[in-house]
Motif scaffolding. Sequence first.
Motif, short mmCIF file in Angstrom:
data_model
loop_
_atom_site.label_atom_id
_atom_site.label_comp_id
_atom_site.label_asym_id
_atom_site.label_seq_id
_atom_site.Cartn_x
_atom_site.Cartn_y
_atom_site.Cartn_z
N ALA A 253 1.60 10.31 -1.30
CA ALA A 253 2.68 9.81 -2.17
C ALA A 253 2.92 10.75 -3.34
N ILE A 254 1.86 11.26 -3.94
CA ILE A 254 2.01 12.18 -5.07
C ILE A 254 2.66 13.48 -4.62
N GLN A 255 2.20 14.01 -3.47
CA GLN A 255 2.77 15.26 -2.97
C GLN A 255 4.25 15.13 -2.64
N GLU A 256 4.65 13.97 -2.13
CA GLU A 256 6.05 13.75 -1.76
C GLU A 256 6.93 13.43 -2.96
N GLY A 257 6.32 13.22 -4.13
CA GLY A 257 7.11 12.85 -5.30
C GLY A 257 7.66 11.45 -5.22
N ALA A 258 6.93 10.54 -4.54
CA ALA A 258 7.38 9.16 -4.37
C ALA A 258 7.21 8.38 -5.66
N SER A 259 8.01 7.33 -5.81
CA SER A 259 7.89 6.45 -6.98
C SER A 259 7.12 5.18 -6.68
N ASP A 260 7.07 4.78 -5.39
CA ASP A 260 6.39 3.54 -5.01
C ASP A 260 5.72 3.72 -3.66
N ILE A 261 4.62 2.97 -3.47
CA ILE A 261 3.90 2.92 -2.19
C ILE A 261 3.89 1.47 -1.72
N PHE A 328 -1.35 4.35 -11.28
CA PHE A 328 -0.73 3.53 -10.24
C PHE A 328 -0.75 2.08 -10.72
N ARG A 329 0.43 1.49 -10.89
CA ARG A 329 0.51 0.07 -11.26
C ARG A 329 0.58 -0.73 -9.97
N MET A 330 -0.41 -1.59 -9.74
CA MET A 330 -0.60 -2.22 -8.43
C MET A 330 -0.35 -3.72 -8.49
N ASN A 331 0.20 -4.25 -7.38
CA ASN A 331 0.36 -5.69 -7.21
C ASN A 331 0.05 -6.05 -5.77
N THR A 332 -0.72 -7.13 -5.57
CA THR A 332 -0.99 -7.63 -4.23
C THR A 332 -0.26 -8.95 -4.04
N LEU A 333 0.23 -9.18 -2.82
CA LEU A 333 1.02 -10.39 -2.53
C LEU A 333 0.61 -10.93 -1.16
N PRO A 334 0.10 -12.17 -1.08
CA PRO A 334 -0.24 -12.76 0.22
C PRO A 334 1.01 -12.91 1.08
N SER A 335 0.94 -12.46 2.32
CA SER A 335 2.06 -12.59 3.25
C SER A 335 1.56 -13.19 4.56
N ARG A 336 2.44 -13.27 5.54
CA ARG A 336 2.12 -13.96 6.79
C ARG A 336 0.96 -13.30 7.52
N TYR A 337 0.94 -11.97 7.55
CA TYR A 337 -0.06 -11.26 8.33
C TYR A 337 -1.15 -10.61 7.47
N GLY A 338 -1.19 -10.94 6.22
CA GLY A 338 -2.19 -10.36 5.32
C GLY A 338 -1.59 -10.06 3.97
N GLU A 339 -2.35 -9.41 3.13
CA GLU A 339 -1.89 -9.10 1.78
C GLU A 339 -1.12 -7.78 1.75
N LYS A 340 0.09 -7.84 1.20
CA LYS A 340 0.86 -6.62 0.99
C LYS A 340 0.46 -6.01 -0.35
N VAL A 341 0.28 -4.70 -0.36
CA VAL A 341 -0.08 -3.97 -1.58
C VAL A 341 1.09 -3.06 -1.95
N CYS A 342 1.56 -3.18 -3.18
CA CYS A 342 2.64 -2.32 -3.67
C CYS A 342 2.16 -1.61 -4.93
N LEU A 343 2.37 -0.30 -4.98
CA LEU A 343 1.93 0.50 -6.12
C LEU A 343 3.10 1.29 -6.68
N ARG A 344 3.30 1.18 -8.00
CA ARG A 344 4.29 2.00 -8.71
C ARG A 344 3.57 3.21 -9.30
N ILE A 345 4.05 4.41 -8.99
CA ILE A 345 3.41 5.64 -9.43
C ILE A 345 3.99 6.07 -10.77
#
Length: 683
Positions: A253-261, A328-345
């Motif tokens: 993600a850092i190498q690609e210059g991404a803003s979110d994962i 990395f600002r991180m948030n986890t969210l329970p979903s149907r198939y498991g926890e989704k993890v979203c990170l803001r870089i």
Amino acid sequence: MTQTPISSSTQKQEKLRTALVSPDYFNPFGNKLIQSGFINKEQLKNALVEVRKTKKPLVKVLEQLTQRALSPELVRQYKQHHLFELKILYGVDCVDPESEDIASEHMTELIESLVPIQVCRRHKLLPLQRIDGEPPMLVIAMVNPDDLQALDDVKQLLRSKGLGLQRIVITEEDYDKLLQKYYEEEKERQKIQEAQKQKKELDRLGDVSDIVGDLGDHALDDADQEGGDDLASSSEANQAPIIELVNKILIKAIQEGASDIHVEPQEENFRVRLRKDGVLRQYFTLPKHIIPAVTARFKIMGELDISERRLPQDGKIRRKFQGRTVDFRMNTLPSRYGEKVCLRILDNSATQLGLDFLISDQETLTKVRDIASRPFGLILVTGPTGSGKSTSLYSVLAERNDPGVNISTAEDPIEYALPGITQVQVIREKGMNFASILRAFMRQDPDIILVGETRDAETAKTAIEAALTGHLVLTTLHTNDAAGAIARLDEMGVEPFMISGALLGVLAQRLMRRVCTQCREPYNPTREELARFGLSASNEESVTFYRAKALNGEALQTATNNGTVCIKCGGSGYKGRVGVYEFMVMSERLEKLINQGATTDMIKEAAVEEGMTTILAYSLNLVREGHTTLEEVERVTFTDSGLESELKAKRKTSLVCSNCNAELEQQWLDCPYCMTPRFSEHH
């Protein structure tokens, strides 16, 4: 253990119950209390009356009556006496967990195999022991051994197992203690099972180098809160495949210059997507069975509770990559198939602060700098999430940051560390919200105040009051355009006269992708395309339009294999982003409209007449200059509510006011600018 049959005289037992709590009953334990001087006879009599009324234990009633606690020895004597009374009352043996050894493992086994915990809680009972014999019996401790419903339910369960029932009585306090002990041990067993399960998943995973071998082999080190000492993790990564996998996701993600994962569990697998230049792209898909291990690793890095999987959690990861600190600002969210993890870089080193790096239009840049240099007033920055509002605010602060200026910020979270500025983190759990921090700033002798986001009426009113009392206040709102900020403040309950008195200007903004200068393709748009954006083919003949050479799917894979893919943009057709701005400067005419309660369209029309360049016009200028494409204009700005009607506003209206010559729409009965009741002059 001997046991009186359940069919024994209930009338006799009821008389016995009444006698045990009767004021006339000779209570041996009460006699000991009287002899020890703890209570007198009258107090004992009153206590027994209270016990009969409230059904509370005698010890609690005595402690409330005397406001003194019984000694451990007296409490022990009372329990022995109480168990003796229960034994006489129900005609069954009693159990005292403090003096008898009760194997919790055996009790747990009986609950899981014979008497479910739901039945135990409903009827206040616990299975304690299985006795082999003819027939085999199950010993069950009950708070109320005469509960017929409980007896029917338990006998029905045991009958199918070929077991008989043997009742013993237990005090309610001991029952609660045993039940709590069971729950604590059960929770500990679940943690152990979860750890064993994760270990099995790690063993199944094996080496992940083949899965993410293309992500690079750079070191990603821990960094402390100040970004100083490194905590080497490269050696650990070589030992644990999941740690290596997660590190490489962050590195990619850092190498690609991404803003979110986005790490998203799916039904058959789990995918990792990166938001690059404002658009999500799927980068790789990984096996489904490693979802729990990957999620747990992210939680450990973010210092979250790995056992909590039913509630969202927020965390923060700080790492060093190639000598620079990345958050990395991180948030986890329970979903149907498991926890989704979203990170803001939040990569501070990759961001250039300064208005001249952001605003390309010189006229808009001059206006923004002029307003930002004012000593007091309110400046609003509006736009959707991820439109660069924080960067614009920090750029203003960077240009005003001087030893002679006191700058304070309230943020959630603090995204950039600026030297020489007091930055305060919002902590809602402690009562530190934007409004409370802003009130504290007023006692800190500030010159410039930044409020990360105005979300409620209290924050809005406090910010405007600060702007009216000699401070320059900068804050953000979520609106589609600059004129919409007025209506948003009005919805929050801010009086129009306060808005018009405090507001200096509103900067609305978006971020559009820059077309790749290495692989872009020149072309001539059709008349229909130009007309859709309010452009005339004859006026745009000398302009060179570009479109992106975007490759997807098989075409991208083929170009990559052949080595013909664009090195700069990687086949996406775009590289980097450019800001689109709309700056509405307050004037006497706009103040008058705001005080009169004018609509957003009226305010916007007046601002355009006074020289405001709209977001749509700004973005079309960027297209003419070759920075972006018409497709990006349509994706980012043209689809916003209210902007398509902006094209209609470009046409001349059919009427003008006979008094002030203002252009009007037919539906107005009175001129909104000078309030003339009638108008008659036509074009």
